[in-house]
Every structure is written in structure tokens, then in C-alpha cells.
Design an enzyme around this catalytic site. Structure first.
Site, PDB file in Angstrom:
ATOM      1  CG  ASP A  60      -1.840   1.165   1.290  1.00 10.65           C
ATOM      2  OD1 ASP A  60      -1.871   1.944   0.321  1.00 10.65           O
ATOM      3  OD2 ASP A  60      -2.555   1.298   2.306  1.00 10.65           O
ATOM      4  CE  LYS A  62      -4.025   4.882   1.066  1.00 10.82           C
ATOM      5  NZ  LYS A  62      -3.310   4.087   2.094  1.00 10.82           N
ATOM      6  CG  ASP A  65       5.684  10.804  -8.849  1.00  8.00           C
ATOM      7  OD1 ASP A  65       5.822  11.622  -9.782  1.00  8.00           O
ATOM      8  OD2 ASP A  65       6.344  10.858  -7.796  1.00  8.00           O
TER       9      ASP A  65
HETATM   10  P1  XMP Z   1      -6.968   0.574  10.597  1.00  5.55           P
HETATM   11  O1  XMP Z   1      -5.960   0.501  11.696  1.00  5.55           O
HETATM   12  O2  XMP Z   1      -7.743   1.852  10.610  1.00  5.55           O
HETATM   13  O3  XMP Z   1      -6.074   0.551   9.271  1.00  5.55           O
HETATM   14  O4  XMP Z   1      -7.855  -0.632  10.531  1.00  5.55           O
HETATM   15  C1  XMP Z   1      -6.576   0.794   7.991  1.00  5.55           C
HETATM   16  C2  XMP Z   1      -5.493   0.587   6.985  1.00  5.55           C
HETATM   17  O5  XMP Z   1      -5.971   0.896   5.702  1.00  5.55           O
HETATM   18  C3  XMP Z   1      -5.302   2.038   5.187  1.00  5.55           C
HETATM   19  N1  XMP Z   1      -6.353   2.876   4.678  1.00  5.55           N
HETATM   20  C4  XMP Z   1      -6.605   3.094   3.409  1.00  5.55           C
HETATM   21  N2  XMP Z   1      -5.994   2.663   2.315  1.00  5.55           N
HETATM   22  N3  XMP Z   1      -7.604   3.772   1.001  1.00  5.55           N
HETATM   23  C5  XMP Z   1      -6.486   3.037   1.105  1.00  5.55           C
HETATM   24  O6  XMP Z   1      -5.906   2.683   0.070  1.00  5.55           O
HETATM   25  C6  XMP Z   1      -8.255   4.214   2.066  1.00  5.55           C
HETATM   26  O7  XMP Z   1      -9.279   4.842   1.973  1.00  5.55           O
HETATM   27  C7  XMP Z   1      -7.710   3.863   3.320  1.00  5.55           C
HETATM   28  N4  XMP Z   1      -8.144   4.128   4.563  1.00  5.55           N
HETATM   29  C8  XMP Z   1      -7.273   3.495   5.376  1.00  5.55           C
HETATM   30  C9  XMP Z   1      -4.548   2.674   6.303  1.00  5.55           C
HETATM   31  O8  XMP Z   1      -3.354   3.276   5.838  1.00  5.55           O
HETATM   32  C10 XMP Z   1      -4.279   1.479   7.174  1.00  5.55           C
HETATM   33  O9  XMP Z   1      -3.160   0.757   6.701  1.00  5.55           O
END
Ligand code: XMP
Length: 213
Positions: A60, A62, A65
């Protein structure tokens, strides 16, 4: 995409030993381990390959670029052993397509972020989410990331992306309900702190699995 448990572990811990311990303890309960900047910056990129020997990894990063830089990032992390990558769609069709091409070359999966799960995502990403989902589908991604904190948005994204996978973070600490997210159309839940910060991570994962079965 593997969809057995329908659970993806977000491994946002800062210690290599803790990461390997959690991945080993939870590997039979999750389909993928999601590794992002916190762990990669703390432990180095080799952690991707180390975890990949335990369970399939989604990186992940994200990625957001220009196309050439996106290609280089994807190649590096897929070469390190990741089975999939997460890229931002908002940077545009050319940048996202570069990720899709790199993933195809490596036999990996690519997921595009349409709308994030935190409250601030409603400011700019929310209004653009439908367009981002449509663009992601046009680019040929394997799946998209949609917020478990807003199940109605998952349903909307499902109507746009068809059979492509929807993976959803925001369950537990961020307030989303596992069963509501799946009912709305998510294929798999991304869960981090509710499991990794639990005194008994395996039991916490089992509680989520019981809820969604
Ligand atoms: P928690 O601890 O909140 O972690 O259960 C959530 C995980 O997901 C990632 N995260 C996202 N990744 N789009 C993404 O691509 C999103 O909307 C999003 N929201 C949360 C966050 O970085 C963590 O690893």
C-alpha cells in the site's frame, strides 16, 4: 484475487520482529497482508519479501506520481515480492495505466483508491469518487479501495466497477462495521489496529471472521 477469509491484515507496525510475528500468527486467518509506508520505512523494503514468504503481500504505497515514476515504484515493489499494489487514481489515466502495465508485466494485482475512509476524504475525494472509479475500471485495474466507513459509497462504487474487486478499510477503530461493508458490496475487509493493537490479535481476527461468516 484470493477471497477465502475476505480479510486483509493492515500491518502498520514499526518493528520487523513484531511484523513477522503477527504475519505468522495470523496468516491462516487472512488472505493478504497489507504493508505500507510505516513498516517499509521502519524495516526496509526487504520486509516485503520476508512477509511474502509467509502470506501474499499487498503493498500500500498509494502510488501517485507521473507515469515513469509510477512504473519504477511498481517494478521495485513487485520485484521485492508483493503480489499486489495500491495506487491513487486521482493522478490521472496515464499514471494509473502505468501501474496497471507494470502489474501485468509482473503478474501482480493493482488496486486503485477511489475514496478514502477518513473524514477528510469527503472534502475533495468524495465528490470525485464516481469519476475515479469509472476511470480505474477503464484502466483495467483488478480492484478498487472504497471506504467501509461509508457503506453507501461501497454500493455506489460496486455499481460502477462491476465484477472488479472492492477492498475496504475503515473497519473497527475508524468506526466501520465489517458486516455492513460486505453487505454493501465489498469483497474483502482491510483491518489494522483492531487486530494488531489487540492484546490477543488472533482472537480479535476470529471475532471479525465470526461476524462476517
Ligand atoms: P486501521 O488501523 O484503521 O487501518 O484498521 C486501515 C489501513 O488501511 C489504510 N487505509 C486506506 N488505504 N484507502 C487506502 O488505500 C483508504 O481509503 C484507506 N483508509 C485506510 C490505512 O493506511 C491502514 O493501513
Amino acid at each position: 484475487m484470493i477471497l477465502n477469509s475476505r480479510l486483509i491484515l493492515a500491518l502498520d507496525v514499526l518493528s520487523r520482529d513484531r511484523a513477522l510475528h503477527l504475519a505468522t500468527a495470523l496468516k491462516d486467518r487472512v488472505d493478504y497482508v497489507k504493508v505500507g509506508y510505516p513498516l517499509i520505512l521502519a524495516a526496509g523494503l526487504d520486509i516485503v519479501g520476508e512477509i511474502a514468504r509467509i502470506a501474499p503481500v499487498i503493498a500500500d504505497l498509494k502510488i501517485a506520481d507521473i507515469p515513469n515514476t509510477n512504473t519504477l515504484i511498481c517494478e521495485e515493489v513487485l520485484d521485492s515480492g508483493a503480489a499486489g499494489i495500491i495506487a491513487h487514481a486521482f493522478v490521472g489515466r496515464d499514471s494509473l495505466s502505468a501501474c496497471v502495465e507494470a502489474a501485468r508485466e509482473a503478474g501482480g494485482l493493482v488496486f486503485a483508491v477511489t475514496e478514502m475512509s477518513h473524514p477528510g476524504a469527503e472534502e475533495l475525494m468524495g465528490p470525485a469518487a464516481e469519476r475515479l472509479a469509472r476511470m480505474a475500471a477503464d484502466c483495467g485495474v483488478d480492484g478498487v479501495v472504497a471506504p467501509a466507513t461509508r457503506p453507501e459509497r461501497i454500493s455506489l462504487v460496486r455499481s460502477i466497477v462491476g465484477e472488479r474487486a472492492i477492498i475496504s478499510p475503515g473497519v473497527g477503530v475508524q468506526g466501520g462495521s465489517p458486516s455492513a461493508a460486505l453487505k454493501a458490496g465489498a469483497d474483502s475487509l482491510i483491518v489494522g489496529r483492531s487486530i494488531t493493537e489487540s492484546p490477543n490479535p488472533a482472537a480479535s481476527a476470529d471475532a471479525i471472521l465470526r461476524e462476517i461468516r
